[in-house]
Write a protein that holds these residues in place. Structure first.
Motif, PDB file in Angstrom:
ATOM      1  N   UNK A 194       5.787 -36.354   2.377  1.00  0.00           N
ATOM      2  CA  UNK A 194       7.041 -36.742   3.063  1.00  0.00           C
ATOM      3  C   UNK A 194       7.989 -35.350   2.579  1.00  0.00           C
ATOM      4  N   UNK A 195       8.370 -35.443   1.410  1.00  0.00           N
ATOM      5  CA  UNK A 195       9.384 -34.590   0.912  1.00  0.00           C
ATOM      6  C   UNK A 195       9.151 -33.062   1.328  1.00  0.00           C
TER       7      UNK A 195
ATOM      8  N   UNK B  65      12.021 -27.045  18.921  1.00  0.00           N
ATOM      9  CA  UNK B  65      13.095 -28.243  18.505  1.00  0.00           C
ATOM     10  C   UNK B  65      12.630 -29.370  19.003  1.00  0.00           C
ATOM     11  N   UNK B  66      11.863 -29.604  20.317  1.00  0.00           N
ATOM     12  CA  UNK B  66      11.167 -30.964  20.655  1.00  0.00           C
ATOM     13  C   UNK B  66       9.954 -31.062  19.580  1.00  0.00           C
ATOM     14  N   UNK B  67       9.169 -30.133  19.440  1.00  0.00           N
ATOM     15  CA  UNK B  67       8.036 -30.412  18.584  1.00  0.00           C
ATOM     16  C   UNK B  67       8.210 -30.711  17.113  1.00  0.00           C
ATOM     17  N   UNK B  68       9.436 -30.375  16.623  1.00  0.00           N
ATOM     18  CA  UNK B  68      10.145 -30.424  15.304  1.00  0.00           C
ATOM     19  C   UNK B  68      10.647 -32.068  15.417  1.00  0.00           C
ATOM     20  N   UNK B  69      11.251 -32.385  16.366  1.00  0.00           N
ATOM     21  CA  UNK B  69      11.519 -34.062  16.653  1.00  0.00           C
ATOM     22  C   UNK B  69      10.338 -34.818  16.733  1.00  0.00           C
ATOM     23  N   UNK B  70       9.237 -34.400  17.540  1.00  0.00           N
ATOM     24  CA  UNK B  70       8.189 -35.409  17.575  1.00  0.00           C
ATOM     25  C   UNK B  70       7.532 -35.538  16.214  1.00  0.00           C
ATOM     26  N   UNK B  71       7.523 -34.297  15.315  1.00  0.00           N
ATOM     27  CA  UNK B  71       6.808 -34.238  14.077  1.00  0.00           C
ATOM     28  C   UNK B  71       7.746 -35.306  13.164  1.00  0.00           C
ATOM     29  N   UNK B  72       8.868 -35.154  13.117  1.00  0.00           N
ATOM     30  CA  UNK B  72       9.875 -35.991  12.314  1.00  0.00           C
ATOM     31  C   UNK B  72       9.597 -37.521  12.866  1.00  0.00           C
ATOM     32  N   UNK B  73       9.461 -37.764  13.930  1.00  0.00           N
ATOM     33  CA  UNK B  73       9.065 -39.305  14.246  1.00  0.00           C
ATOM     34  C   UNK B  73       7.672 -39.595  13.709  1.00  0.00           C
ATOM     35  N   UNK B  74       6.958 -38.826  13.821  1.00  0.00           N
ATOM     36  CA  UNK B  74       5.436 -39.203  13.499  1.00  0.00           C
ATOM     37  C   UNK B  74       5.591 -39.380  11.911  1.00  0.00           C
ATOM     38  N   UNK B  75       6.446 -38.516  11.252  1.00  0.00           N
ATOM     39  CA  UNK B  75       6.561 -38.812   9.729  1.00  0.00           C
ATOM     40  C   UNK B  75       7.305 -40.065   9.469  1.00  0.00           C
ATOM     41  N   UNK B  76       8.106 -40.367  10.151  1.00  0.00           N
ATOM     42  CA  UNK B  76       8.730 -41.664   9.934  1.00  0.00           C
ATOM     43  C   UNK B  76       7.718 -42.876  10.154  1.00  0.00           C
ATOM     44  N   UNK B  77       6.846 -42.849  11.186  1.00  0.00           N
ATOM     45  CA  UNK B  77       5.908 -43.679  11.296  1.00  0.00           C
ATOM     46  C   UNK B  77       4.747 -43.655  10.353  1.00  0.00           C
ATOM     47  N   UNK B  78       4.428 -42.576   9.993  1.00  0.00           N
ATOM     48  CA  UNK B  78       3.526 -42.483   8.651  1.00  0.00           C
ATOM     49  C   UNK B  78       4.069 -42.891   7.373  1.00  0.00           C
ATOM     50  N   UNK B  79       5.417 -42.680   7.111  1.00  0.00           N
ATOM     51  CA  UNK B  79       6.231 -43.124   6.069  1.00  0.00           C
ATOM     52  C   UNK B  79       6.283 -44.702   5.731  1.00  0.00           C
ATOM     53  N   UNK B  80       6.238 -45.128   7.149  1.00  0.00           N
ATOM     54  CA  UNK B  80       6.235 -46.747   7.000  1.00  0.00           C
ATOM     55  C   UNK B  80       4.998 -47.209   6.684  1.00  0.00           C
ATOM     56  N   UNK B  81       3.802 -46.576   6.931  1.00  0.00           N
ATOM     57  CA  UNK B  81       2.637 -47.107   6.619  1.00  0.00           C
ATOM     58  C   UNK B  81       1.617 -46.154   6.290  1.00  0.00           C
TER      59      UNK B  81
ATOM     60  N   UNK C 115      -3.590 -45.065  12.704  1.00  0.00           N
ATOM     61  CA  UNK C 115      -2.608 -44.831  13.922  1.00  0.00           C
ATOM     62  C   UNK C 115      -1.413 -43.963  13.389  1.00  0.00           C
ATOM     63  N   UNK C 116      -1.058 -44.167  12.294  1.00  0.00           N
ATOM     64  CA  UNK C 116       0.156 -43.508  11.816  1.00  0.00           C
ATOM     65  C   UNK C 116      -0.165 -42.061  11.252  1.00  0.00           C
ATOM     66  N   UNK C 117      -1.404 -42.110  10.650  1.00  0.00           N
ATOM     67  CA  UNK C 117      -1.849 -40.630  10.132  1.00  0.00           C
ATOM     68  C   UNK C 117      -2.209 -39.906  11.420  1.00  0.00           C
ATOM     69  N   UNK C 118      -2.730 -40.445  12.574  1.00  0.00           N
ATOM     70  CA  UNK C 118      -3.207 -39.657  13.737  1.00  0.00           C
ATOM     71  C   UNK C 118      -1.982 -39.399  14.403  1.00  0.00           C
TER      72      UNK C 118
ATOM     73  N   UNK D  11      -0.791 -36.266  12.359  1.00  0.00           N
ATOM     74  CA  UNK D  11      -1.422 -35.065  12.782  1.00  0.00           C
ATOM     75  C   UNK D  11      -1.241 -34.545  14.064  1.00  0.00           C
ATOM     76  N   UNK D  12      -1.169 -35.244  14.970  1.00  0.00           N
ATOM     77  CA  UNK D  12      -0.904 -34.755  16.330  1.00  0.00           C
ATOM     78  C   UNK D  12       0.334 -34.100  16.570  1.00  0.00           C
ATOM     79  N   UNK D  13       1.294 -34.561  15.905  1.00  0.00           N
ATOM     80  CA  UNK D  13       2.744 -33.888  16.005  1.00  0.00           C
ATOM     81  C   UNK D  13       2.801 -32.783  15.190  1.00  0.00           C
ATOM     82  N   UNK D  14       2.117 -32.764  14.042  1.00  0.00           N
ATOM     83  CA  UNK D  14       1.963 -31.462  13.232  1.00  0.00           C
ATOM     84  C   UNK D  14       1.419 -30.320  13.934  1.00  0.00           C
TER      85      UNK D  14
END
Length: 198
Positions: A41-42, A73-89, A94-97, A100-103
């Motif tokens: 995450x860091x 920019x859109x891909x970065x924002x999607x990746x940031x949202x994916x990171x937030x979901x993965x950080x929560x769990x 589902x969060x890891x997938x 990974x898709x956003x990355x």
């Protein structure tokens, strides 16, 4: 009769210690993979913070390539949202997938930007662009090491959780499912080319 009672109590006490030991090891291993994800995450946050600077630096040169800059920019924002979901769990499949898709989407957008930048030698030579590229490359390496550490920790947790009789304890005390690895799509693509090269 007293000796028999003491033997039964001794066996019960050993069983309790055994259960507690397995449970504590599960908690320890889960804590390790969660900590390992915190390291990912860091590094990902650092990378996501570098991308707007990269886009801003390129914007002046790539005025006719706004579609590419928007995609990054859109891909970065999607990746940031994916990171937030993965950080929560961390470890949640589902969060890891989603992460990974956003990355993968971000990787593709950055490669598109790299292709556009190749057409502008003055941008490639820009000091800010060179510095951002260097920082981004170093961060990519740290992300790869952090991901490997996370996946190693998840693997250790999953193996311990699945072993018999540990699985009996795990299933009854909050560790009923395996944690999920953070796997990237097309890993050979990541090994062959850097994410951004100038």
């Amino acid at each position: 009769m007293m000796i028999g009672l003491l033997v039964v109590l001794g066996v019960l006490l050993l069983a309790v210690f055994w259960l507690v030991s397995i449970y504590n090891q599960l908690v320890t291993l889960k804590g390790r993979y969660q900590n390992a994800f915190a390291q990912i995450e860091v590094q990902l946050k650092r990378r996501y913070d570098l991308i707007p600077n990269l886009v801003e630096t390129a914007k002046g040169y790539l005025q006719h390539e706004s579609k590419t800059l928007t995609a990054v920019t859109e891909a970065r924002n999607a990746a940031l949202a994916g990171l937030k979901a993965a950080t929560a769990a961390p470890g949640n499949p589902a969060a890891m997938q989603q992460l990974a898709a956003a990355e993968h989407q971000l990787h593709g957008a950055l490669q598109g930007l790299s292709v556009q930048i190749e057409a502008y030698p003055e941008l490639k030579a820009n000091e800010n662009m060179l510095q951002l590229s260097e920082e981004l490359t170093a961060t990519e390496n740290r992300v790869a090491f952090a991901r490997q550490g996370f996946n190693d920790s998840v693997t250790a947790y999953n193996i311990y959780r699945q072993q018999f009789p540990n699985s009996l304890v795990a299933n009854r005390f909050g560790h009923a499912s395996d944690a999920s690895l953070l796997e990237i799509e097309n890993p050979e693509e990541y090994r062959q080319t850097p994410k951004v090269s100038f």
